[in-house]
Design a protein around this motif. Sequence first.
Motif, short mmCIF file in Angstrom:
data_model
loop_
_atom_site.label_atom_id
_atom_site.label_comp_id
_atom_site.label_asym_id
_atom_site.label_seq_id
_atom_site.Cartn_x
_atom_site.Cartn_y
_atom_site.Cartn_z
N VAL A 233 0.84 -1.20 0.00
CA VAL A 233 0.00 0.00 0.00
C VAL A 233 0.87 1.25 0.00
CG1 VAL A 233 -1.75 1.30 1.27
CG2 VAL A 233 -1.88 -1.20 1.16
N LEU A 234 1.96 1.21 0.76
CA LEU A 234 2.89 2.34 0.80
C LEU A 234 3.45 2.63 -0.59
CD1 LEU A 234 4.70 4.41 2.26
CD2 LEU A 234 6.30 2.53 2.75
N ALA A 235 3.78 1.57 -1.34
CA ALA A 235 4.31 1.77 -2.69
C ALA A 235 3.29 2.48 -3.57
CB ALA A 235 4.69 0.42 -3.29
N THR A 236 2.01 2.11 -3.45
CA THR A 236 0.97 2.77 -4.24
C THR A 236 0.78 4.22 -3.81
OG1 THR A 236 -0.16 0.64 -4.51
CG2 THR A 236 -1.43 2.62 -5.02
N ILE A 237 0.82 4.46 -2.51
CA ILE A 237 0.70 5.84 -2.02
C ILE A 237 1.84 6.69 -2.58
CG2 ILE A 237 0.86 7.31 0.03
CD1 ILE A 237 -0.57 5.12 1.59
N ARG A 238 3.03 6.12 -2.61
CA ARG A 238 4.16 6.87 -3.14
C ARG A 238 3.97 7.21 -4.62
NH1 ARG A 238 4.55 9.10 -0.06
NH2 ARG A 238 5.55 8.95 1.96
N ARG A 239 3.35 6.31 -5.37
CA ARG A 239 3.10 6.59 -6.80
C ARG A 239 2.00 7.63 -6.97
NH1 ARG A 239 3.29 0.90 -7.29
NH2 ARG A 239 1.01 0.85 -7.48
N GLU A 240 0.91 7.50 -6.24
CA GLU A 240 -0.25 8.36 -6.45
C GLU A 240 -0.19 9.66 -5.64
OE1 GLU A 240 -3.89 6.26 -5.83
OE2 GLU A 240 -3.42 4.69 -7.28
N HIS A 241 0.47 9.63 -4.48
CA HIS A 241 0.55 10.81 -3.61
C HIS A 241 1.98 10.93 -3.09
CE1 HIS A 241 -3.89 10.63 -3.56
NE2 HIS A 241 -3.72 9.34 -3.38
N PRO A 242 2.92 11.26 -3.95
CA PRO A 242 4.34 11.24 -3.57
C PRO A 242 4.71 12.11 -2.39
CG PRO A 242 3.99 12.39 -5.67
CD PRO A 242 2.71 11.71 -5.35
N GLY A 243 3.93 13.15 -2.12
CA GLY A 243 4.27 14.03 -1.01
C GLY A 243 3.59 13.68 0.29
N ALA A 244 2.77 12.63 0.32
CA ALA A 244 2.01 12.31 1.53
C ALA A 244 2.93 11.71 2.60
CB ALA A 244 0.90 11.33 1.20
N PRO A 245 2.99 12.31 3.79
CA PRO A 245 3.80 11.73 4.87
C PRO A 245 3.14 10.45 5.39
CG PRO A 245 3.36 14.07 5.25
CD PRO A 245 2.43 13.61 4.18
N VAL A 246 3.93 9.39 5.51
CA VAL A 246 3.40 8.10 5.96
C VAL A 246 4.22 7.61 7.16
CG1 VAL A 246 2.91 5.70 5.36
CG2 VAL A 246 2.63 7.50 3.64
N LEU A 247 3.52 7.37 8.25
CA LEU A 247 4.13 6.81 9.44
C LEU A 247 3.74 5.34 9.52
CD1 LEU A 247 5.66 7.13 12.17
CD2 LEU A 247 3.45 7.73 13.20
N MET A 248 4.71 4.46 9.37
CA MET A 248 4.44 3.03 9.44
C MET A 248 4.34 2.61 10.90
SD MET A 248 4.22 2.16 6.28
CE MET A 248 4.15 0.37 6.34
N LEU A 249 3.38 1.75 11.16
CA LEU A 249 3.12 1.28 12.52
C LEU A 249 3.02 -0.24 12.47
CD1 LEU A 249 2.53 2.78 15.23
CD2 LEU A 249 0.11 2.46 14.74
N SER A 250 3.61 -0.92 13.43
CA SER A 250 3.57 -2.37 13.37
C SER A 250 3.79 -2.99 14.72
CB SER A 250 4.64 -2.88 12.40
OG SER A 250 4.66 -4.30 12.39
N MET A 251 3.26 -4.20 14.88
CA MET A 251 3.52 -4.97 16.10
C MET A 251 4.92 -5.58 16.05
SD MET A 251 1.27 -8.40 15.46
CE MET A 251 1.77 -9.66 14.26
N TYR A 252 5.55 -5.56 14.87
CA TYR A 252 6.89 -6.12 14.74
C TYR A 252 7.92 -5.15 15.28
CZ TYR A 252 4.42 -9.15 11.47
OH TYR A 252 3.54 -10.01 10.90
N PRO A 253 9.02 -5.66 15.85
CA PRO A 253 10.08 -4.79 16.38
C PRO A 253 10.66 -3.90 15.29
CG PRO A 253 10.38 -7.05 17.12
CD PRO A 253 9.31 -7.09 16.07
N GLU A 254 11.14 -2.74 15.71
CA GLU A 254 11.70 -1.79 14.76
C GLU A 254 12.86 -2.37 13.96
OE1 GLU A 254 11.61 2.54 16.68
OE2 GLU A 254 12.22 0.98 18.08
N GLU A 255 13.71 -3.13 14.63
CA GLU A 255 14.87 -3.67 13.94
C GLU A 255 14.50 -4.64 12.84
OE1 GLU A 255 14.56 -5.77 18.00
OE2 GLU A 255 14.42 -3.74 17.20
N GLN A 256 13.25 -5.13 12.86
CA GLN A 256 12.83 -6.09 11.85
C GLN A 256 12.37 -5.40 10.56
OE1 GLN A 256 11.05 -9.62 13.31
NE2 GLN A 256 9.48 -9.65 11.75
N TYR A 257 11.69 -4.25 10.67
CA TYR A 257 11.12 -3.66 9.47
C TYR A 257 11.40 -2.18 9.28
CZ TYR A 257 8.40 -7.76 8.17
OH TYR A 257 8.04 -9.00 7.76
#
Length: 210
Positions: A65-89
């Motif tokens: 989804v992030l890749a599509t956002i970057r194509r369609e809305h290149p200037g949109a700030p995106v904060l990724m959130l995950s249950m996975y540890p930071e060092e993983q992703y």
Amino acid sequence: MIRALVVDDHTIFRSGLKRLLLDESDIRVTGEARCGSEALEALRLEPFDVVVLDINLEGRSGLDVLATIRREHPGAPVLMLSMYPEEQYALVAMRAGASGYVAKDAEPAELIAALRAVARGGTYLSMRIAPLIQDQLKGLDERPPHQRLSVREHQIMLMLLKGVPPADIGEEMMISTKTVSAHRTHILEKLGVSSTAELVLYAVRNGIIQ
């Protein structure tokens, strides 16, 4: 006022984040989405100052989804959130175009600080992970094999772990089934496994899936 779009397939999490931000005078959740298609539709209909995007969505992964956002809305700030540890992703997400990364078990104050930083055009990584990311970017990479996959390989790995057939992965990512199979082969080689079943075991042992 910072207008946030929250993309997460768990209603309880979206509601909890909305309640958390009610105490902040400068941030409001003005849009919600359960999946990638809903998020993209929301972005086409109204403006947001920041997108809070979970990596582990049903269907399309957050990275896709992030890749599509970057194509369609290149200037949109995106904060990724995950249950996975930071060092993983974290590094994978930043290389894919995210403005920041926060683990779901972070303190509320950290999440709010990250939202403000990203919405204002900055980037955000926790003080703990930032030095590790800098080392990784310099080639001092001691991460396990799955954390060294490319962004596309990560996307395909997550889909394989969800049981998505190669033909459907190809259609979703707009690549041929043959290319998907080639990526699958490279993923298995990099992780030192020989089948999708072994990939699943690897993922469980390394906390990629539960």
